[in-house]
Scaffold this motif. Structure first.
Motif, mmCIF file in Angstrom:
data_model
loop_
_atom_site.group_PDB
_atom_site.id
_atom_site.type_symbol
_atom_site.label_atom_id
_atom_site.label_comp_id
_atom_site.label_asym_id
_atom_site.label_seq_id
_atom_site.Cartn_x
_atom_site.Cartn_y
_atom_site.Cartn_z
ATOM 1 N N PHE A 1 -3.328 7.492 2.212
ATOM 2 C CA PHE A 1 -3.090 6.065 2.062
ATOM 3 C C PHE A 1 -1.859 5.582 2.826
ATOM 4 O O PHE A 1 -1.687 4.370 3.030
ATOM 5 N N TRP B 1 0.809 -1.219 0.000
ATOM 6 C CA TRP B 1 0.000 0.000 0.000
ATOM 7 C C TRP B 1 0.847 1.275 0.000
ATOM 8 O O TRP B 1 0.376 2.321 -0.429
ATOM 9 N N LEU C 1 -4.604 5.425 -11.265
ATOM 10 C CA LEU C 1 -5.980 5.790 -10.933
ATOM 11 C C LEU C 1 -6.106 7.287 -10.667
ATOM 12 O O LEU C 1 -7.005 7.957 -11.202
ATOM 13 N N TRP D 1 1.327 2.208 -3.498
ATOM 14 C CA TRP D 1 0.066 2.808 -3.940
ATOM 15 C C TRP D 1 0.002 4.278 -3.517
ATOM 16 O O TRP D 1 -0.390 5.150 -4.289
ATOM 17 N N ALA D 2 0.389 4.539 -2.262
ATOM 18 C CA ALA D 2 0.282 5.895 -1.709
ATOM 19 C C ALA D 2 1.250 6.866 -2.375
ATOM 20 O O ALA D 2 0.846 7.933 -2.866
ATOM 21 N N TRP E 1 1.332 -2.455 -7.700
ATOM 22 C CA TRP E 1 0.345 -1.744 -6.895
ATOM 23 C C TRP E 1 0.542 -0.230 -7.022
ATOM 24 O O TRP E 1 -0.427 0.532 -7.097
ATOM 25 N N TRP F 1 -3.588 12.340 -1.359
ATOM 26 C CA TRP F 1 -3.599 10.893 -1.609
ATOM 27 C C TRP F 1 -2.425 10.225 -0.906
ATOM 28 O O TRP F 1 -2.577 9.211 -0.235
ATOM 29 N N TRP F 2 -1.248 10.801 -1.078
ATOM 30 C CA TRP F 2 -0.034 10.274 -0.444
ATOM 31 C C TRP F 2 -0.210 10.217 1.061
ATOM 32 O O TRP F 2 0.088 9.197 1.710
ATOM 33 N N GLY G 1 -2.286 2.516 -8.268
ATOM 34 C CA GLY G 1 -2.661 3.702 -7.500
ATOM 35 C C GLY G 1 -2.324 4.992 -8.220
ATOM 36 O O GLY G 1 -3.149 5.903 -8.330
ATOM 37 N N ALA H 1 1.222 7.981 -6.467
ATOM 38 C CA ALA H 1 0.323 9.021 -6.954
ATOM 39 C C ALA H 1 1.043 10.368 -6.991
ATOM 40 O O ALA H 1 0.912 11.138 -7.944
#
Length: 445
Positions: free
Chosen positions: A211, A12, A174, A15-16, A167, A207-208, A171, A19
């Motif tokens: 998440f 994750w 998206l 993912w974070a 992942w 976002w960072w 992220g 972005a």
């Protein structure tokens, strides 16, 4: 016993942070900062006219607006070369490295979110925020990468590292898709293009920050037994001891030297791609965003695919294939005529194919070459050359543009990084390096 749940929590963070790296560091901040600096240096210029008046970096050094992002990336790395070593040493001494992950990530996210305030000719504030965010980003990745050793065994690391990158691309892709829609339909939303850019920058920071809570909470119970000699050692003495002992790991040093070259080439292509496409190829900003969106989603398959190939032929051979493809990307990019959108899309797809795979496998290869208990400290050396903090490549790119005012010549200069890096990597003896570090040999090298 290593937990799949902890591996998922670890994913994750890719993912974070991806972005921010995709929307801000890779796509938007470079051309936006060039625009702010151009407004300050050439207030009477109109349209996309190239500004040839310099701005004063740090109030001392005259720099063309077009070279500013590359030189700022270089500056952040020169600072991080010192700071990240101490972050790594401190994290190795801590029984709670997840706290270091959270603190550094949230500092970077705060700087990224504050980019919303950039307007008009505020390039100096933008420069400070860019340096702070990249520095904090690098510090967080030192801690994050070092955790790979504790959540995955030798035979798992290529797969786990590749999946983490995948992942990240999901992220990052998206949020980039959402921001692409905002940049395309900003008129329908009743906002200006400048406001759309600022909202995109803000979204990446938020976002960072948001998440990051998932890995920080998910990894808080990660077993961490700090050796007494490390826990009580003065960080200055610890760093001095590390420098002294690295001579006993010649293959680790050889890998770092190879990585310095080929990864600097990769990072410079990624960081400079948006300004190259918009300023040199004269591609509309929306189409540049669309290209990066394509790159992100192709990169998901690329990262997973490279992980599977490495399971068959080994990580080193797979990375060498990737370097050859990167070399082809630079040569084709140099030859693309201005305004040809289809060629840019094809190049973006090629970049996506190799972007995550080469970086993910490089991370897992390095994790095999470092002694246990010193992961964060050794990864601080690695991160000084890793994504968003490369310096030789960005310095070369910026200086070539500074003296020639040609992005094409700046791009083609990067060929040397891939050639030298590939030759040096081919000479690294992974088997000897893993044994020297006291680690278990994976089944496939």
């Amino acid at each position: 016993m290593r937990s799949t749940r902890e591996q998922r929590a670890w994913y994750w963070y890719d993912w974070a942070n991806s972005a921010f790296y995709t929307t801000t560091a890779t796509v938007l901040i470079s051309p936006y900062l060039v625009s702010l600096a151009s407004t300050a240096a050439c207030p009477d210029a109109t349209g996309d006219a190239t500004c040839t008046n310099p701005v004063l970096l740090l109030g001392l050094f005259p720099v063309l607006p077009g070279a500013l992002p590359s030189l700022l990336a270089t500056l952040s790395t020169l600072v991080s070369a010192v700071v990240l070593l101490f972050i790594g040493a401190a994290a190795d001494r801590s029984a709670h490295p997840h706290r270091w992950l959270g603190a550094t990530a949230w500092l970077g996210a705060a700087a990224g979110s504050l980019m919303f305030l950039l307007m008009g000719s505020d390039w100096e504030l933008g420069a400070w925020l860019m340096v702070i965010s990249l520095l904090a980003f690098g510090a967080s990745i030192v801690v994050y990468d070092s955790m790979l050793v504790r959540i995955a065994g030798p035979d798992e690391r290529d797969r786990v590292s590749s999946r983490g990158w995948a992942w990240g691309y999901v992220g990052g892709g998206l949020l980039l898709a959402i921001n692409f829609a905002m940049m395309t339909f900003y008129d329908d939303l009743g906002i200006t293009k400048g406001m759309a850019v600022r909202l995109c920058l803000l979204s990446a920071g938020l976002w960072w920050a948001g998440f990051t809570f998932i890995p920080v909470l998910g990894l808080r119970r990660l077993p961490r037994d700090v050796p007494a000699e490390v826990a009580h050692r003065n960080p200055f003495r610890q760093l001095a001891a590390t420098f002294a002992e690295m001579r006993h790991y010649p293959q680790t040093l050889a890998f770092l030297l190879a990585f310095l070259f080929y990864n600097d080439g990769i990072q410079t292509v990624i960081v400079s791609a948006s300004v190259y496409a918009s300023r040199e190829l004269r591609i509309d900003d929306n189409l540049v965003l669309a290209t990066f969106l394509l790159t992100q989603f192709v990169a998901i398959l690329g990262a997973l695919g490279f992980g599977r190939v490495a399971a068959v032929i080994g990580a080193k051979k797979t990375v060498l294939v990737g370097i050859v493809i990167w070399l082809a990307v630079v040569l084709v990019g140099f030859l693309i005529p201005s305004g040809v959108v289809g060629a840019l899309f094809g190049l973006g797809a090629a970049i996506g194919l190799v972007m995550g795979g080469t970086q993910a496998l490089s991370r897992s290869m390095y994790s095999q070459l470092i002694p246990l208990g010193r992961e964060s400290e050794y990864f601080s050396f690695y991160q000084a050359m890793e994504r968003g903090t490369s310096w030789l490549g960005t310095l070369t790119f910026g200086l070539v543009f500074q003296f020639t005012q040609s992005y094409r010549l700046a791009l083609i200069a990067l060929v040397a990084f891939f050639v030298v890096g590939g030759i040096l990597l081919a000479r690294v003896d992974m088997r000897k390096g893993i044994i020297d570090a006291g680690n278990v040999l994976p089944k496939v090298l």
